[in-house]
Design a protein around this motif. Structure first.
Motif, mmCIF file in Angstrom:
data_model
loop_
_atom_site.group_PDB
_atom_site.id
_atom_site.type_symbol
_atom_site.label_atom_id
_atom_site.label_comp_id
_atom_site.label_asym_id
_atom_site.label_seq_id
_atom_site.Cartn_x
_atom_site.Cartn_y
_atom_site.Cartn_z
ATOM 1 N N PHE A 53 0.853 -1.182 0.000
ATOM 2 C CA PHE A 53 0.000 0.000 0.000
ATOM 3 C C PHE A 53 0.894 1.238 0.000
ATOM 4 O O PHE A 53 1.891 1.280 0.714
ATOM 5 C CB PHE A 53 -0.891 0.012 1.244
ATOM 6 N N ARG A 55 0.966 5.641 0.135
ATOM 7 C CA ARG A 55 0.296 6.922 0.403
ATOM 8 C C ARG A 55 1.276 7.996 -0.034
ATOM 9 O O ARG A 55 2.355 8.123 0.542
ATOM 10 C CB ARG A 55 -0.029 7.062 1.880
ATOM 11 N N TYR A 73 -3.457 7.603 -2.885
ATOM 12 C CA TYR A 73 -3.175 6.359 -2.174
ATOM 13 C C TYR A 73 -3.655 5.176 -2.998
ATOM 14 O O TYR A 73 -4.464 5.335 -3.914
ATOM 15 C CB TYR A 73 -3.887 6.356 -0.821
ATOM 16 N N GLY A 74 -3.153 4.002 -2.680
ATOM 17 C CA GLY A 74 -3.623 2.806 -3.351
ATOM 18 C C GLY A 74 -2.693 1.624 -3.197
ATOM 19 O O GLY A 74 -1.643 1.711 -2.568
ATOM 20 N N TYR A 98 1.701 0.757 -9.434
ATOM 21 C CA TYR A 98 0.961 1.484 -8.403
ATOM 22 C C TYR A 98 -0.439 1.779 -8.923
ATOM 23 O O TYR A 98 -0.585 2.306 -10.018
ATOM 24 C CB TYR A 98 1.671 2.793 -8.071
ATOM 25 N N THR A 99 -1.469 1.436 -8.151
ATOM 26 C CA THR A 99 -2.853 1.753 -8.525
ATOM 27 C C THR A 99 -3.352 2.830 -7.570
ATOM 28 O O THR A 99 -4.097 2.553 -6.634
ATOM 29 C CB THR A 99 -3.739 0.499 -8.474
ATOM 30 N N LEU A 100 -2.926 4.050 -7.810
ATOM 31 C CA LEU A 100 -3.226 5.180 -6.933
ATOM 32 C C LEU A 100 -4.527 5.855 -7.358
ATOM 33 O O LEU A 100 -4.842 5.916 -8.539
ATOM 34 C CB LEU A 100 -2.076 6.180 -6.984
ATOM 35 N N GLN A 101 -5.257 6.360 -6.384
ATOM 36 C CA GLN A 101 -6.517 7.050 -6.649
ATOM 37 C C GLN A 101 -6.372 8.531 -6.311
ATOM 38 O O GLN A 101 -5.810 8.886 -5.286
ATOM 39 C CB GLN A 101 -7.649 6.465 -5.793
ATOM 40 N N PRO A 113 -8.146 6.656 -11.431
ATOM 41 C CA PRO A 113 -6.856 6.078 -11.057
ATOM 42 C C PRO A 113 -5.673 6.735 -11.768
ATOM 43 O O PRO A 113 -5.779 7.197 -12.892
ATOM 44 C CB PRO A 113 -6.986 4.618 -11.475
ATOM 45 N N ASN A 115 -1.940 5.330 -12.545
ATOM 46 C CA ASN A 115 -1.278 4.036 -12.484
ATOM 47 C C ASN A 115 0.148 4.074 -13.012
ATOM 48 O O ASN A 115 0.441 3.501 -14.054
ATOM 49 C CB ASN A 115 -2.091 2.995 -13.257
#
Length: 127
Positions: A53, A55, A73-74, A98-101, A113, A115
């Motif tokens: 995870f 952040r 984060y993701g 990374y799959t960040l939102q 997202p 990514n």
């Protein structure tokens, strides 16, 4: 924890980009925590899978002087190969996605997202 399962934390800089036709720039960096599942081949070579995870802070600096800071984060996942140079020192090569939102930046709706992916090399100290 043992030769098969471990946990790691770190700080990662994913993006530092400037637009070529303006002075706009964006940077993404922050902390991450991951679980590592290793498959030792011998006492010096270990392929691994990584799930975690992140952040991070996404900072945008516009040409007009305005700035925008947003927490994103993701989940993260990846794989790699670690070579042990000594009992507590290793050299690692890997690839992580990374799959960040985002909540609202880059003029996109909330929840869209971001990514980024990266290949990396690292020097690792094992406790």
């Amino acid at each position: 924890f043992n030769p098969i399962f471990s946990v790691e934390g770190g700080y990662t800089s994913l993006l530092n980009k400037s637009s070529s036709d303006t002075t706009d720039s964006v940077s993404i960096s922050g902390s991450e925590l991951a679980a590592i599942l290793s498959f030792p081949v011998n006492n010096r070579v270990t392929p691994f899978l990584r799930v975690g995870f992140a952040r991070m802070l996404m900072q945008t600096f516009a040409a007009d002087g305005s700035t925008s800071d947003e927490i994103i984060y993701g989940a993260t996942y990846g794989a790699g190969l670690q070579f042990y140079l000594a009992d507590h020192l290793g050299l690692r090569i890997g690839y992580t996605t990374y799959t960040l939102q985002t909540s609202n930046d880059y003029n996109v709706p909330a929840g869209t997202p971001i990514n980024p992916s990266n290949a990396y090399g690292a020097l690792v100290f094992v406790f």
